[in-house]
Structures are given as C-alpha cells and as structure tokens.
Design a protein around this motif. Structure first.
Motif, PDB file in Angstrom:
ATOM      1  N   SER A 132       0.847  -1.195   0.000  1.00 44.59           N
ATOM      2  CA  SER A 132       0.000   0.000   0.000  1.00 44.59           C
ATOM      3  C   SER A 132       0.876   1.235   0.000  1.00 44.59           C
ATOM      4  O   SER A 132       1.821   1.335   0.791  1.00 44.59           O
ATOM      5  N   SER A 192      -3.050   0.332  -3.587  1.00 43.56           N
ATOM      6  CA  SER A 192      -2.812  -0.928  -2.893  1.00 43.56           C
ATOM      7  C   SER A 192      -2.918  -2.056  -3.909  1.00 43.56           C
ATOM      8  O   SER A 192      -3.886  -2.121  -4.691  1.00 43.56           O
ATOM      9  N   ARG A 193      -1.908  -2.970  -3.917  1.00 40.94           N
ATOM     10  CA  ARG A 193      -1.921  -4.045  -4.900  1.00 40.94           C
ATOM     11  C   ARG A 193      -1.186  -5.249  -4.331  1.00 40.94           C
ATOM     12  O   ARG A 193      -0.112  -5.092  -3.732  1.00 40.94           O
ATOM     13  N   LEU A 227       5.330  -1.852  -8.378  1.00 45.49           N
ATOM     14  CA  LEU A 227       4.239  -0.894  -8.320  1.00 45.49           C
ATOM     15  C   LEU A 227       4.835   0.494  -8.493  1.00 45.49           C
ATOM     16  O   LEU A 227       5.715   0.908  -7.724  1.00 45.49           O
TER      17      LEU A 227
END
Length: 720
Positions: A52, A61-62, A70
């Motif tokens: 996040s 968030s991933r 990211l």
C-alpha cells in the motif's frame, strides 16, 4: 523507535533519480518523501505481499509477488525477499525522490527527568508514526503504581509524576499496543536537604529543594526527643530558604519531613570554664579560672563543701572572654582541704572539686577492652591529686584516633583537684592500618608522668552468608573466619570490609562471580595481608568474572566496585595442572569435611581427565564444569541437588572421568566427608562431546545459509 536512514545513493542517468534497497517490518511504515508505504501478507498465499502506497492525493494498494513492481508518481517499488517468520520485507526503490525514513507504526520512549526519594518525574513521548490512543500501565515488579489513558499524537509528550517510588526498576506498558519499556534508576537522591545549621541569638536552618516541583515540608526542632517548635511551609522548585526558630538552645535535632523523614543533630559548644590553679593561705583560697570555650562566659563562682556554700562572699559574678583568665578570692575555714568550685550560668554549669596538697594517683577501672573495625573502645580512668596534668598515649598506631573526655568535653590536659574521672576513647578506622585484626594491642596511658599499661583486642572481619541452597536450610551458620572451598554471597556498595579466611600456605585461587557479571558491572578483588596492605588485585575486564591466584599464609579479601553490587566469592585450592594429591578431611564447625580444587583446564582442552579417589572411609567425589559465569553460579559443593554436578560418586574407591571441552578454562573438584584421601589424575585422549558436535553443526548450517543469502542478493540485483 524512529529509524532515520541518511544515505548517499548512486546517481543513475540524471541527478534526481535514485535506486535504493531497504528492509522494513510489518509493524513499521516507510516514508518516501510525502508517500506512506506499508505492507501486509496474504493469509491464503504467503508469497503475495499486499503493498500500500498512500500519497497526499490518493492511496494505491496491490498484491504483488517476488520481483513485481508498483509505480506511483515517478517512483517504482519492486518486491524483494520476504522473511515470513520475522515479517520483514526487502523493497527495491527506483525513481525520483529525495529522502527515505522508516518509523515504527506505534512506539513510545520513556525519559527520566527527575529522580528523588520523594517522587520520580518521567516524560512519555510518542515516537511512532500513528497517534497513540491506549492505556498506560506503570508497574514495579508485581506492584501496579499507576494506570491512565494515554492519547498522544506523533511527537507529543506527556509528563508523569510518581510519588515515593518503591523500586529502582519500573516498567511502562501500553496494554492494547502490547509495547513495554523498562527503566533502571541508579540512585534516588534526597529531594530536600539541610544545607546548614547555625546559631546567633536563635537557631537558623538553611533548606534546599533540589527538584523542580514545589514540595510541602514540616520542620521540627527537637530537644531530648521532645518537639519544641514546628514550622510548616512550601518550598518552590530549586528554592533555598532560611528558617528561624525562637528557642535558644545549644544542642538538639532538626527533623525534616517531606513525605520522607530525615534528621540532623547539632551541637554549639558552650563556654568552658576550667580551674587552672588553686592556692590556700590560712583561711583564704585564691582561684585562677580560664574560659577555654569559644563563647563568652557570664555567671557566678561559688565555693562549697559537702554541697553547702561555705565561701565568703557567697559568690563572685564574673565575665570571662574566650581564652581569658580571671582570679577570684574567698574566705573559707582553715581546715577545709576538700572543696568544690561551683561555676554556673545560663549556658554553662560545672562543679570542680579541689583537693589541696594531695599526691597524684592514676587507676583504670578497666584495663582491657574489645572492639571492632569502625567501632570504638573506652577505658574509665580515676585520677586523684591536686595539679594540672597532661593526658597521653604510647604505642598506639596513628590510624587509631585517641580522645580523652571529662564530663562529655574533649580534653588534652586537666586540672585535677581531689578525685576525678576521665574517659579514654579509642576510635578504630574501618580498615586495618598499622595493626592486625583478631590480635591484642598493648599500649601505655601516660598521665602526669605515670604510665598505666592497657590492652585492646581488635576484631572486625566482615561476616558473609553462605551462597547456595544447601545446609543453610537446616541451620544458620555464621563465622568471622571464612572457609576455603565454601562459596559466600557478597553484597556491598563501593567497597566491602575485609573478610578473613582460613590461614593456609598452599597455592590458592580466589574467584568472584555471579549477578554483577550478568549486569555488566566491573568489580575488583583485592588480596590483603593481615595489616591491610594490598598484595594483589584482579585485572579481569568489565563483564567478566574476576579471579586471583596467590600464595599467602595469613590474608584477607576485600571487594571493590562502583555503587551497589551482588556477587559470589569462592576461595579454593588451585592446581595449574593435575597432579596426585594426599590430604586429610576433618569435620569443620558447620558439620562437614570439605576440600575443593580448581584445576586449570587450558592444558586439557579436547582431552579427557580421569579421576581416581582412594580413602580409608566413605567420602563423596563431585566434579563440575567451572568456565562460564552460569556454571560458577551453579557450583554448590554442599548441596543435596546433584543434578548440577558432572558426576557425584560415594565410596572408598571411586573413579570418574571428565570430557574437557575445547574452550574450557577451569574445572572444579569437590571432596566431602572425613578421612585420609588420595586423589590421582590421568589425562587421556578425549572425544568430542555432544554439545560441541551440535555447536559445530550449527556453525556449518549458518555458513550454508549465508552462502544462499549472498546468491539470492546477486539474483535480485540482476532481476532489478
């Protein structure tokens, strides 16, 4: 706890683009400029990391796997290694940013601001990233001191005052956050002290508040245990104040109460009038009086016989300044030879006997006295005569303070008129200097040319409790003479009195170990001769147990440190290398015969030591490892718990064997019982014991893991 990472990174392509690898935990936040980075681990798939990134405008968030990236606002976050046990994530950061900082999500610090015997002031500070909304619990051991809500934003502080702290060790805990901090206060100083007591026409006391908080105090003036005057007041922080009492007394006690009670006695020396000379011609007596005090005397002088005033006039009123003399004259009956001079005033009163034309006689009520180091011995001396005499001593060491007292006044010479009595007081130092402990000192008292032989017995070696869970459970044995082979517990502050041990002319080793080693304190072990001269001292560094090898037939042991300490002292026979021994075990005062040998094991490392015992009566043979501090603490040769020994064998003919570890320093052998004993040793080729095999396997495993870690880092850099 805030972690600030100051770094200089490799510049890639352009000046504001940086690449950096950082490790942070699941209970921490990573700050990249104005962005907040946190992570979590997927419950159903531990290989996935939920990353996040919260920017000032939006939150991203991933779930990401190893090597995935990211990208947010020109900064790429690539997942590296995840330590699933410690929940530590290695994150590779590349992009345009200026600073990185790692903070605990929730944390706090405790700082002692003031530590006094009346109160303790501490400052609690939120050092985590998120606000604290919790309950703070403060305990001392199992005692709950305070429980209070705690709401602090990041960087905010909260000050707490604890009244009369019961312990030097306090624990501060956040209940919901499950965070604890423990602090140790070395000393609790006096909050309010009496700085000075003096007298003009009244009694004056100077007080000082050492703290920054105001404190309510009660100050009392006591005389003979009774309260004469009381003052109540409030002292502001750091205030110094003079307090005045109306009473006009020369001695008493000042009692200070501010929740903690302290007291200090005072004594202001009054005028001291003595009779220097007395002459009688017919029915006239002429008296020479001197004021040997420090204040003027104003009062009356009278002549008495059998408590009746017989002088003419009844009295003379005189004023005598310090160190001045006056002469007064009275008419008395011609046959009066034994008279008394009455000196009286508001501040001073004395009755001085006069014996005219009498030969000097000196007798001691007691010619023998016994005392201890740091104590005092007294002799009562009766003197008859009619002259001025000097009081002195011959044959006393300079370290012993000599004082003569006449009616509670210290003197060096005395005008004897008739029969009088003086007190000889000998005050001993706390350390033997110029004399021996447990010895008798002969000396002479000299008064007016007369020598009177006196004797002084000096005792005073410190008494130590025995260490261990052994026979002290059955009987409480103490002795001024300590035994070789028995471990003793030493508790002291700064420096202990000397401890006397059994006289011996063999090679001995003195060990000091125990709690102070675990606490990282530094103590010094001193071996002294019977006159207090230091023969040898330990040189081991801080954090290690101390020992000294020595050979002295008559010795004492003293322990020196800094502040309070708690340790164990053992003196035993020392063998630099195993050799055959013959000795007799005899029953000692505590009910056991005991012999303990400490063997230097450095020459035996990796080998086996065989021990054979032969005795004419059944005895017990025990063996112990004696290298780490924990093993020394477990050594208890008289204990009924045999689990701590390598082996414990009983009989007239027994054999034992010790596998000497590769890092062994010392071995301990204890023989307990009565009878004639022969000990023989045999050094054999040893075998690698289980503990060492496990240790070596552990080292190999650690090296293997380090190799795998290096390989992973190389692969990560190539992937990145």
């Amino acid at each position: 706890m805030k972690k600030i990472l100051l770094f200089t990174l490799f510049t890639l392509l352009i000046g504001n683009v940086y690449a950096y690898t950082i490790e942070f935990g699941i209970d921490e936040v990573l700050l990249v400029d104005d962005s907040i980075v946190t992570f979590d681990v997927a419950q159903n798939d531990p290989s996935l990391v939920l990353l996040s990134v919260e920017t000032p405008n939006e939150t991203f968030s991933r779930p990401l796997a190893f090597g995935e990236t990211l990208g947010i606002d020109g900064v790429n976050y690539t997942i590296g290694r995840l330590d699933i046990e410690k929940l530590l994530l290695t994150l590779h950061i590349f992009g345009n940013y200026s600073k990185i900082e790692v903070l605990k999500k929730r944390d706090f610090s405790v700082e002692v601001l003031e530590s006094f015997n009346a109160y303790l002031k501490v400052r609690i500070k939120n050092t985590g990233y998120f606000d604290l909304n919790d309950t703070l619990k403060i305990t001392a051991g199992n005692i709950l001191l305070k429980e209070t809500p705690l709401r602090l934003k990041n960087g905010e502080e909260y000050t707490i005052i604890l009244k009369n702290p019961p312990s030097n060790i306090l624990t501060f805990s956040l209940i919901r956050s499950k965070i604890s901090k423990t602090i140790f206060i070395e000393t609790l100083e006096e909050l309010v002290t009496i700085e000075k007591i003096w007298k003009d026409e009244k009694i004056n006391v100077l007080l000082k508040n050492h703290g920054k908080e105001s404190v309510n105090i009660t100050l009392k003036l006591l005389f003979n245990g009774l309260t004469i005057e009381t003052r109540r007041m409030t002292l502001q922080g750091k205030e110094i104040r003079e307090v005045e009492f109306e009473s006009d007394i020369n001695q008493g006690t000042i009692l200070l109460d501010y929740g903690v009670i302290t007291q200090e006695s005072f004594y202001f020396e009054p005028p001291e009038v003595s009779l220097v000379k007395a002459e009688k011609e017919g029915n006239k007596v002429k008296l020479w009086l001197e004021n040997e005090g420090k204040t003027p005397f104003s009062g009356k002088i009278s002549i008495m016989q059998n408590s009746v005033i017989i002088g003419d006039p009844y009295y003379h009123y005189v004023k005598i300044e310090p160190n001045e003399k006056v002469v007064v004259e009275f008419k008395v009956p011609e046959d009066a030879l034994y008279l008394s001079v009455l000196v009286s005033s508001k501040e001073f009163s004395a009755t001085i006997p006069i014996a005219l034309e009498q030969k000097l006689e000196v007798k001691a009520v007691n010619t023998y006295a016994k005392t201890y180091l740091g104590g005092s011995a007294s002799y009562i001396i009766n003197i008859k005569g009619n002259e001025k005499v000097e009081l002195g001593i011959e044959g006393i060491p300079e370290s012993i303070k000599v004082s003569f007292y006449y009616k509670d006044v210290q003197i060096n010479e005395l005008q004897v008129l008739g029969e009088t009595q003086v007190l000889l007081l000998l005050t001993l130092p706390t350390f033997p200097q110029g004399f021996r402990i447990n010895d008798v000192l002969d000396f002479n008292l000299t008064i007016g040319g007369i020598k009177l032989p006196l004797r002084l017995e000096i005792r005073g070696g410190g008494v130590l409790p025995v260490y261990g869970d052994n026979w002290l459970l059955k009987m409480n044995y103490t002795s001024e003479i300590h035994h070789i082979g028995v471990p003793y517990r030493v508790v002291g502050s700064d420096i202990t009195p000397p401890y006397i041990f059994e006289s011996d002319n063999r090679t001995l080793i003195a060990f000091l170990y125990g709690r102070y080693v675990r606490q990282g304190k530094d103590l010094t072990l001193h071996i002294l001769n019977s006159y207090g001269k230091i023969l040898v001292s330990s040189q081991q560094p801080k954090g290690q147990s101390d020992y000294v090898i020595f050979n002295a037939s008559d010795y004492m042991i003293m322990v020196e440190g800094r502040g309070y300490f708690n340790s164990i002292l053992l003196v035993a026979d020392y063998l630099n290398y195993p050799k055959n021994l013959s000795f007799s075990l005899k029953k000692k005062e505590f009910g056991e015969g005991l012999k303990v040998f400490i063997i230097n094991a450095t020459y035996l490392r990796g080998k086996a030591l065989g021990i054979k015992l032969e005795a004419d009566k059944e005895v017990e043979l025990r063996a112990y490892y004696f290298t780490p501090n924990s093993e020394k603490e477990e050594f208890d040769p008289l204990s009924t718990d045999l689990k701590k020994a390598l082996f414990a064998l009983k009989g007239k003919d027994v054999n034992g064997e010790i596998n000497v570890r590769s890092d062994e320093d010392f071995l301990a052998i204890a023989v307990k019982g009565e009878g004639d004993v022969k000990l023989s040793f045999e050094v054999k080729e040893g075998v690698l014991i289980v503990e060492e095999l496990r240790t070596k396997k552990l080292y190999l495993a650690v090296l293997g893991l380090l190799g795998i870690l290096v390989l992973i880092i190389v692969l990560e850099r190539r992937i990145g």
